[in-house]
Design a protein around this motif. Structure first.
Motif, PDB file in Angstrom:
ATOM      1  N   LYS A   5      47.893  26.604  29.744  1.00 23.79           N
ATOM      2  CA  LYS A   5      47.520  27.798  30.503  1.00 23.79           C
ATOM      3  C   LYS A   5      46.002  27.950  30.453  1.00 23.79           C
ATOM      4  CE  LYS A   5      51.850  30.280  29.710  1.00 23.79           C
ATOM      5  NZ  LYS A   5      52.467  31.524  29.168  1.00 23.79           N
ATOM      6  N   THR A   6      45.391  28.008  31.626  1.00 19.37           N
ATOM      7  CA  THR A   6      43.935  27.884  31.713  1.00 19.37           C
ATOM      8  C   THR A   6      43.314  29.026  32.518  1.00 19.37           C
ATOM      9  OG1 THR A   6      44.150  25.472  31.613  1.00 19.37           O
ATOM     10  CG2 THR A   6      42.052  26.347  32.410  1.00 19.37           C
ATOM     11  N   ILE A   7      42.187  29.539  31.996  1.00 19.66           N
ATOM     12  CA  ILE A   7      41.363  30.526  32.699  1.00 19.66           C
ATOM     13  C   ILE A   7      40.071  29.839  33.120  1.00 19.66           C
ATOM     14  CG2 ILE A   7      40.070  32.690  32.454  1.00 19.66           C
ATOM     15  CD1 ILE A   7      42.114  33.450  30.241  1.00 19.66           C
ATOM     16  N   ILE A   8      39.616  30.094  34.341  1.00 18.86           N
ATOM     17  CA  ILE A   8      38.342  29.534  34.786  1.00 18.86           C
ATOM     18  C   ILE A   8      37.386  30.674  35.121  1.00 18.86           C
ATOM     19  CG2 ILE A   8      39.330  27.365  35.583  1.00 18.86           C
ATOM     20  CD1 ILE A   8      39.310  28.377  38.420  1.00 18.86           C
ATOM     21  N   VAL A   9      36.118  30.487  34.730  1.00 19.68           N
ATOM     22  CA  VAL A   9      35.130  31.555  34.859  1.00 19.68           C
ATOM     23  C   VAL A   9      33.822  30.991  35.408  1.00 19.68           C
ATOM     24  CG1 VAL A   9      33.945  33.449  33.684  1.00 19.68           C
ATOM     25  CG2 VAL A   9      36.126  32.595  32.774  1.00 19.68           C
ATOM     26  N   ASP A  10      33.372  31.539  36.529  1.00 22.37           N
ATOM     27  CA  ASP A  10      32.062  31.182  37.091  1.00 22.37           C
ATOM     28  C   ASP A  10      31.649  32.278  38.053  1.00 22.37           C
ATOM     29  OD1 ASP A  10      29.834  29.848  38.527  1.00 22.37           O
ATOM     30  OD2 ASP A  10      30.560  28.064  37.458  1.00 22.37           O
ATOM     31  N   ASP A  11      30.386  32.698  38.000  1.00 29.15           N
ATOM     32  CA  ASP A  11      29.936  33.788  38.865  1.00 29.15           C
ATOM     33  C   ASP A  11      29.629  33.324  40.285  1.00 29.15           C
ATOM     34  OD1 ASP A  11      26.411  33.934  38.663  1.00 29.15           O
ATOM     35  OD2 ASP A  11      27.636  32.444  37.641  1.00 29.15           O
ATOM     36  N   GLU A  12      29.612  32.012  40.503  1.00 25.62           N
ATOM     37  CA  GLU A  12      29.354  31.479  41.847  1.00 25.62           C
ATOM     38  C   GLU A  12      30.678  31.089  42.500  1.00 25.62           C
ATOM     39  OE1 GLU A  12      26.587  28.300  41.626  1.00 25.62           O
ATOM     40  OE2 GLU A  12      25.061  29.481  40.583  1.00 25.62           O
ATOM     41  N   PRO A  13      31.051  31.721  43.626  1.00 22.52           N
ATOM     42  CA  PRO A  13      32.348  31.441  44.256  1.00 22.52           C
ATOM     43  C   PRO A  13      32.570  29.973  44.596  1.00 22.52           C
ATOM     44  CG  PRO A  13      31.370  33.424  45.188  1.00 22.52           C
ATOM     45  CD  PRO A  13      30.317  32.811  44.314  1.00 22.52           C
ATOM     46  N   LEU A  14      31.524  29.284  45.080  1.00 21.84           N
ATOM     47  CA  LEU A  14      31.683  27.869  45.424  1.00 21.84           C
ATOM     48  C   LEU A  14      31.968  27.032  44.186  1.00 21.84           C
ATOM     49  CD1 LEU A  14      28.883  27.345  48.126  1.00 21.84           C
ATOM     50  CD2 LEU A  14      31.354  27.525  48.475  1.00 21.84           C
ATOM     51  N   ALA A  15      31.261  27.328  43.110  1.00 21.67           N
ATOM     52  CA  ALA A  15      31.486  26.592  41.855  1.00 21.67           C
ATOM     53  C   ALA A  15      32.876  26.873  41.308  1.00 21.67           C
ATOM     54  CB  ALA A  15      30.422  26.983  40.836  1.00 21.67           C
ATOM     55  N   LEU A  16      33.328  28.121  41.444  1.00 22.56           N
ATOM     56  CA  LEU A  16      34.664  28.490  40.978  1.00 22.56           C
ATOM     57  C   LEU A  16      35.728  27.743  41.776  1.00 22.56           C
ATOM     58  CD1 LEU A  16      35.956  30.456  38.884  1.00 22.56           C
ATOM     59  CD2 LEU A  16      36.230  32.083  40.768  1.00 22.56           C
ATOM     60  N   GLY A  17      35.538  27.673  43.096  1.00 17.18           N
ATOM     61  CA  GLY A  17      36.488  26.960  43.945  1.00 17.18           C
ATOM     62  C   GLY A  17      36.525  25.470  43.657  1.00 17.18           C
ATOM     63  N   LEU A  18      35.356  24.882  43.406  1.00 16.59           N
ATOM     64  CA  LEU A  18      35.289  23.456  43.085  1.00 16.59           C
ATOM     65  C   LEU A  18      35.987  23.168  41.766  1.00 16.59           C
ATOM     66  CD1 LEU A  18      34.203  20.614  43.682  1.00 16.59           C
ATOM     67  CD2 LEU A  18      32.104  21.263  42.473  1.00 16.59           C
ATOM     68  N   LEU A  19      35.755  24.017  40.771  1.00 10.58           N
ATOM     69  CA  LEU A  19      36.394  23.840  39.468  1.00 10.58           C
ATOM     70  C   LEU A  19      37.912  23.939  39.598  1.00 10.58           C
ATOM     71  CD1 LEU A  19      36.101  23.472  36.421  1.00 10.58           C
ATOM     72  CD2 LEU A  19      35.793  25.956  36.232  1.00 10.58           C
ATOM     73  N   LYS A  20      38.382  24.919  40.354  1.00 11.87           N
ATOM     74  CA  LYS A  20      39.818  25.081  40.566  1.00 11.87           C
ATOM     75  C   LYS A  20      40.407  23.846  41.236  1.00 11.87           C
ATOM     76  CE  LYS A  20      43.270  27.888  42.972  1.00 11.87           C
ATOM     77  NZ  LYS A  20      43.501  29.023  43.897  1.00 11.87           N
ATOM     78  N   SER A  21      39.718  23.338  42.234  1.00  8.71           N
ATOM     79  CA  SER A  21      40.212  22.168  42.966  1.00  8.71           C
ATOM     80  C   SER A  21      40.357  20.957  42.056  1.00  8.71           C
ATOM     81  CB  SER A  21      39.249  21.851  44.116  1.00  8.71           C
ATOM     82  OG  SER A  21      39.618  20.660  44.765  1.00  8.71           O
ATOM     83  N   LYS A  22      39.365  20.716  41.211  1.00  7.33           N
ATOM     84  CA  LYS A  22      39.407  19.540  40.342  1.00  7.33           C
ATOM     85  C   LYS A  22      40.429  19.704  39.220  1.00  7.33           C
ATOM     86  CE  LYS A  22      34.760  17.888  41.359  1.00  7.33           C
ATOM     87  NZ  LYS A  22      35.285  16.731  42.095  1.00  7.33           N
ATOM     88  N   LEU A  23      40.546  20.915  38.680  1.00 12.32           N
ATOM     89  CA  LEU A  23      41.531  21.146  37.626  1.00 12.32           C
ATOM     90  C   LEU A  23      42.958  21.035  38.161  1.00 12.32           C
ATOM     91  CD1 LEU A  23      39.938  24.135  35.669  1.00 12.32           C
ATOM     92  CD2 LEU A  23      40.370  21.842  34.782  1.00 12.32           C
ATOM     93  N   SER A  24      43.159  21.455  39.410  1.00 10.13           N
ATOM     94  CA  SER A  24      44.500  21.434  39.999  1.00 10.13           C
ATOM     95  C   SER A  24      45.041  20.024  40.173  1.00 10.13           C
ATOM     96  CB  SER A  24      44.482  22.151  41.357  1.00 10.13           C
ATOM     97  OG  SER A  24      44.136  23.514  41.194  1.00 10.13           O
ATOM     98  N   LYS A  25      44.177  19.024  40.117  1.00 17.62           N
ATOM     99  CA  LYS A  25      44.616  17.640  40.245  1.00 17.62           C
ATOM    100  C   LYS A  25      45.242  17.111  38.961  1.00 17.62           C
ATOM    101  CE  LYS A  25      41.113  16.536  43.729  1.00 17.62           C
ATOM    102  NZ  LYS A  25      39.910  15.717  44.047  1.00 17.62           N
ATOM    103  N   ASN A  26      45.047  17.846  37.862  1.00 16.69           N
ATOM    104  CA  ASN A  26      45.613  17.416  36.586  1.00 16.69           C
ATOM    105  C   ASN A  26      46.955  18.105  36.358  1.00 16.69           C
ATOM    106  OD1 ASN A  26      46.117  17.301  33.622  1.00 16.69           O
ATOM    107  ND2 ASN A  26      44.151  16.230  33.629  1.00 16.69           N
TER     108      ASN A  26
END
Length: 264
Positions: A5-26
């Motif tokens: 179970k993972t929480i992701i935190v970033d104040d930049e929406p683009l960076a948050l979306g990129l992180l979510k996209s890459k994590l979702s592949k795992n």
């Protein structure tokens, strides 16, 4: 398959979306919350009981290090920092085995961080995660004078040395304190100060009418308790303000019960 179970935190929406996209592949990762600032990160950690948090360190207001300092060790997931660090911070994190991913983030770094997280979650307790980060913070503060022998006549104040500054905290202003390895996080006036000492040593300096130990690693100021919330197996939580939820272990529950019965 291990589900993290993972929480992701970033104040930049683009960076948050990129992180979510890459994590979702795992396939091991289940994203339970996305946060855009430090306050949301603290709330998410308290609400979701996550295993892992990918946390941007450079955010306005509460930054990533502030988030770690304000969370009780028992409530804190394993942290992986995602940011563009200065070299001195990288060296400190490497020295104390603090996990980080340098931006720009790529899939290989993400997968490697997840593999390391799985290994550490199986072997370590949450308090060890926090202790490593506090050790790294101390290494960053290269000018902190831990060895100075400064004497003060303010018997009811707690002395905090941070870099080249010395702060004197009035004890009634301290809401709670938490041990993390060789350090104690002192939470006062909405800020978190780090003092190199043990909880036992610091307890001897505190006013026993104000401060009580409620966990092997936690002391609270009784005057800051707003609510007492029952939990499982004889444990319960203390609510201190908007963002502090402190677990009381079974071994210390009578401390709070006695306090409540005395008509607090």
């Amino acid at each position: 398959m291990t589900t993290i179970k993972t929480i992701i935190v970033d104040d930049e929406p683009l960076a948050l979306g990129l992180l979510k996209s890459k994590l979702s592949k795992n396939p091991n990762i289940e994203i339970v919350c996305q946060c855009r600032n430090g306050r949301e990160a603290i709330d998410a950690a308290l609400s979701h009981r996550a295993d892992l948090m990918f946390l941007d360190i450079q955010m306005p207001g509460l930054d990533g290090l502030d988030v770690v300092q304000q969370l009780q060790s028992d409530e804190m997931p394993l942290i992986v920092f995602t940011t563009a660090f200065e070299q001195y911070a990288i060296n400190a994190f490497d020295l104390h085995a603090v996990d980080y991913i340098l931006k720009p983030i790529d899939q290989e770094r993400i997968d490697r961080a997840i593999e390391r997280a799985i290994e550490r979650l199986d072997k370590e307790e949450n308090g060890q995660f926090k202790s490593g980060i506090l050790n790294a913070i101390n290494s960053m503060n290269a000018h902190q004078a831990d060895t100075e022998n400064v004497s003060f006549n303010e018997k009811r104040k707690i002395v905090i040395r941070d870099r080249e500054e010395i702060t004197l905290l009035n004890q009634p202003d301290i809401a709670w304190l938490e041990a993390a390895g060789d350090y104690v996080c002192v939470h006062a006036n909405g800020e978190t100060h780090i003092k190199r000492t043990t909880l036992k040593e610091l307890l001897n300096e505190l006013d026993p009418t104000l401060f009580k130990r409620v966990h092997r690693s936690t002391i609270v100021n009784l005057n800051y308790i707003e609510k007492v919330v029952p939990h499982t197996k004889g444990e319960f939580f203390l609510i201190l303000g908007e963002h502090h939820k402190i677990k009381v272990s079974r071994n210390y529950r009578n401390v709070i019960k006695d306090y409540l019965q005395d008509g607090a």
